[in-house]
Motif scaffolding. Structure first.
Motif, PDB file in Angstrom:
ATOM      1  N   TRP A  34      -4.626   5.148  -0.359  1.00  0.00           N
ATOM      2  CA  TRP A  34      -3.657   6.460  -0.623  1.00  0.00           C
ATOM      3  C   TRP A  34      -4.657   7.666  -0.421  1.00  0.00           C
ATOM      4  CZ3 TRP A  34       1.112   5.751  -3.724  1.00  0.00           C
ATOM      5  CH2 TRP A  34       1.928   4.655  -3.535  1.00  0.00           C
TER       6      TRP A  34
ATOM      7  N   THR B 265      -2.918   1.357  -4.529  1.00  0.00           N
ATOM      8  CA  THR B 265      -3.102   2.817  -4.022  1.00  0.00           C
ATOM      9  C   THR B 265      -4.317   3.091  -3.341  1.00  0.00           C
ATOM     10  OG1 THR B 265      -3.407   3.431  -6.325  1.00  0.00           O
ATOM     11  CG2 THR B 265      -1.096   3.523  -5.584  1.00  0.00           C
TER      12      THR B 265
ATOM     13  N   SER C 127       0.966  -1.344  -0.027  1.00  0.00           N
ATOM     14  CA  SER C 127       0.120  -0.109  -0.009  1.00  0.00           C
ATOM     15  C   SER C 127       0.788   1.202   0.042  1.00  0.00           C
ATOM     16  CB  SER C 127      -0.999  -0.038   1.073  1.00  0.00           C
ATOM     17  OG  SER C 127      -0.131   0.013   2.357  1.00  0.00           O
ATOM     18  N   SER C 128       1.988   1.371   0.382  1.00  0.00           N
ATOM     19  CA  SER C 128       2.689   2.453   0.604  1.00  0.00           C
ATOM     20  C   SER C 128       4.184   2.488   0.138  1.00  0.00           C
ATOM     21  CB  SER C 128       2.619   3.039   1.920  1.00  0.00           C
ATOM     22  OG  SER C 128       3.176   2.446   2.868  1.00  0.00           O
TER      23      SER C 128
ATOM     24  N   TRP D  49      -5.063  10.939  -1.482  1.00  0.00           N
ATOM     25  CA  TRP D  49      -4.525  11.770  -2.733  1.00  0.00           C
ATOM     26  C   TRP D  49      -5.005  13.199  -2.563  1.00  0.00           C
ATOM     27  CZ3 TRP D  49      -1.310   9.737  -6.397  1.00  0.00           C
ATOM     28  CH2 TRP D  49      -1.319   8.426  -6.483  1.00  0.00           C
TER      29      TRP D  49
ATOM     30  N   LYS E 163      -1.539   8.615 -10.620  1.00  0.00           N
ATOM     31  CA  LYS E 163      -2.453   7.437 -10.531  1.00  0.00           C
ATOM     32  C   LYS E 163      -2.337   6.300 -11.654  1.00  0.00           C
ATOM     33  CE  LYS E 163      -6.026   9.598  -7.644  1.00  0.00           C
ATOM     34  NZ  LYS E 163      -7.419   9.979  -7.522  1.00  0.00           N
TER      35      LYS E 163
END
Length: 91
Positions: free
Chosen positions: A60, A57, A5-6, A62, A42
Motif C-alpha cells: 500500500w 498492507t 492487499s486492498s 501510504w 498501520k
C-alpha cells in the motif's frame, strides 16, 4: 491465513461477517482504534484478524495522495493568493 492487499469485499465470500467485523473493530467509535494517524492505521490493520483473514498492507502506498487532495491544496493556495491580492492596506 488469507491475506488480501486492498479490498475486504473480495474476501467476504470466504469469510462471512468480515465486513461487519471491519466496521466494528476498525471504524466503530467504541473501538478505540487510532485512525487519525498513519502510524495508528498501520498498527490497527496489522493487528486485525478475523476468521484467519488479515490485511496485507505491504504494497500500500501510504505516502501517496489522491488527485482530489492535491487539487484541493492547489485550489486553496490559489484562493488565499486571490484574497491577499484583493486586500486593501489599512491607513
Amino acid at each position: 491465513m488469507t491475506r488480501i492487499s486492498s479490498d475486504p469485499e473480495k474476501a467476504e465470500g470466504q469469510h462471512p461477517g468480515l465486513l461487519q467485523e471491519v466496521e466494528d473493530e476498525l471504524f466503530s467509535m467504541y473501538s478505540g482504534t487510532d485512525l487519525e494517524t498513519e502510524a495508528g492505521a498501520k498498527v490497527a490493520l496489522a493487528r486485525f484478524e478475523f476468521d484467519a483473514f488479515t490485511f496485507d498492507t505491504s504494497d500500500w502506498g501510504w505516502q501517496e495522495y489522491d488527485y482530489w487532495f492535491v487539487y484541493s491544496c492547489h485550489a486553496l493556495a490559489w484562493a488565499v493568493a486571490q484574497y491577499d491580492t484583493a486586500l486593501v492596506p489599512a491607513g
